[in-house]
Design an enzyme around this catalytic site. Structure first.
Site, PDB file in Angstrom:
ATOM      1  N   ASN A  84       6.864  -5.786 -14.347  1.00 45.84           N
ATOM      2  CA  ASN A  84       6.016  -6.879 -14.776  1.00 45.84           C
ATOM      3  C   ASN A  84       5.457  -6.547 -16.166  1.00 45.84           C
ATOM      4  O   ASN A  84       5.691  -5.460 -16.700  1.00 45.84           O
ATOM      5  CB  ASN A  84       4.902  -7.109 -13.753  1.00 45.84           C
ATOM      6  CG  ASN A  84       4.404  -8.545 -13.754  1.00 45.84           C
ATOM      7  OD1 ASN A  84       4.291  -9.164 -14.799  1.00 45.84           O
ATOM      8  ND2 ASN A  84       4.107  -9.059 -12.574  1.00 45.84           N
ATOM      9  N   HIS A 114      -0.233  17.877 -21.739  1.00 47.59           N
ATOM     10  CA  HIS A 114      -0.750  18.562 -22.919  1.00 47.59           C
ATOM     11  C   HIS A 114      -1.406  19.874 -22.510  1.00 47.59           C
ATOM     12  O   HIS A 114      -1.894  20.018 -21.393  1.00 47.59           O
ATOM     13  CB  HIS A 114      -1.722  17.654 -23.667  1.00 47.59           C
ATOM     14  CG  HIS A 114      -1.068  16.389 -24.119  1.00 47.59           C
ATOM     15  ND1 HIS A 114      -0.307  16.319 -25.249  1.00 47.59           N
ATOM     16  CD2 HIS A 114      -1.019  15.163 -23.556  1.00 47.59           C
ATOM     17  CE1 HIS A 114       0.176  15.097 -25.387  1.00 47.59           C
ATOM     18  NE2 HIS A 114      -0.248  14.373 -24.361  1.00 47.59           N
ATOM     19  N   GLY A 141       0.028  -3.003  -9.527  1.00 52.13           N
ATOM     20  CA  GLY A 141      -0.474  -3.151 -10.885  1.00 52.13           C
ATOM     21  C   GLY A 141      -1.505  -2.097 -11.260  1.00 52.13           C
ATOM     22  O   GLY A 141      -2.358  -1.729 -10.462  1.00 52.13           O
ATOM     23  N   THR A 164      -0.747  11.847  -8.509  1.00 49.17           N
ATOM     24  CA  THR A 164      -0.776  13.183  -9.105  1.00 49.17           C
ATOM     25  C   THR A 164       0.187  14.146  -8.428  1.00 49.17           C
ATOM     26  O   THR A 164       0.425  15.237  -8.934  1.00 49.17           O
ATOM     27  CB  THR A 164      -2.189  13.779  -9.032  1.00 49.17           C
ATOM     28  OG1 THR A 164      -2.578  13.883  -7.651  1.00 49.17           O
ATOM     29  CG2 THR A 164      -3.192  12.914  -9.788  1.00 49.17           C
ATOM     30  N   ARG A 179      -3.796   8.988  -2.236  1.00 45.15           N
ATOM     31  CA  ARG A 179      -3.694   9.683  -0.954  1.00 45.15           C
ATOM     32  C   ARG A 179      -3.015   8.755   0.057  1.00 45.15           C
ATOM     33  O   ARG A 179      -3.117   7.525  -0.056  1.00 45.15           O
ATOM     34  CB  ARG A 179      -5.067  10.058  -0.422  1.00 45.15           C
ATOM     35  CG  ARG A 179      -5.814  11.009  -1.329  1.00 45.15           C
ATOM     36  CD  ARG A 179      -7.191  11.315  -0.718  1.00 45.15           C
ATOM     37  NE  ARG A 179      -8.126  11.820  -1.682  1.00 45.15           N
ATOM     38  CZ  ARG A 179      -8.198  13.090  -2.087  1.00 45.15           C
ATOM     39  NH1 ARG A 179      -7.364  13.958  -1.642  1.00 45.15           N
ATOM     40  NH2 ARG A 179      -9.096  13.461  -2.973  1.00 45.15           N
TER      41      ARG A 179
END
Length: 183
Positions: A84, A114, A141, A164, A179
């Site tokens: 989208n 980084h 989204g 993550t 989670r």
């Protein structure tokens, strides 16, 4: 001597300020600009310049404008993939997206990490980790997928989630950090 591009491809620390990498990013910017500014009737599902940039792109994918990617050359899209509007892929490493996977608006995929050391950051050092998203996945989204993550087939990532770590096939994850949602 190994080039910064080779270091990036090998998953080693590399300098993102390198002229060769900047030239590749400029090529991507031009293809992205063309995709984002072409009249929809001319562009169709994907501007030809952007399709040519990708590592691979199945014939029936659709990417709404605007879209952004860093290099494009590391992106592989399976059959029926849909993005989208407002999606971003910072593809410093391979990004593989399986067939029939759909991204809601504003989904971001980041492959670069980084350095935590400020001196290394100042020197432009970063490391790239691949992202793999399976088949028939739904990414809601505003979700963010971080470097090194694999999302299994048929998984669902809730809107606004920050992924993550890896997501198992058929799992539903939500939140920041994402989670598994208990039913």
């Amino acid at each position: 001597m190994t080039s910064e591009r080779m270091k990036m491809a090998d998953g080693e620390w590399y300098c993102c300020l390198d002229p060769e990498l900047e030239a590749l990013r400029q090529k991507a910017r031009n293809a992205v600009h063309r995709h984002n500014t072409m009249p929809p009737d001319e562009r169709g599902a994907l501007a030809p310049e952007l399709r040519a940039l990708f590592a691979s792109a199945a014939g029936d994918i659709f990417i709404e404008a605007p879209f952004h990617c860093s290099y494009g050359i590391n992106i592989a899209l399976g059959e029926g993939v849909y993005f989208n509007a407002g999606c971003t892929i910072l593809d410093t490493a391979p990004v593989r997206i399986g067939a029939r996977t759909m991204f809601g608006p504003g989904v971001h995929v980041y492959c670069a990490e980084h350095a935590k050391d400020p001196k290394m950051r100042f020197e432009g050092l970063e490391i790239a980790k691949p992202v793999t998203i399976g088949e028939d996945v739904w990414i809601g989204g505003g979700a963010i997928i971080l470097a090194g993550v694999t999302i299994g087939d048929r998984a669902i990532v809730g809107a606004g989630s920050v992924v993550t770590r890896d997501v198992a096939a058929n799992a539903v994850v939500v939140g920041n950090p994402a989670r598994v949602m208990r039913r």
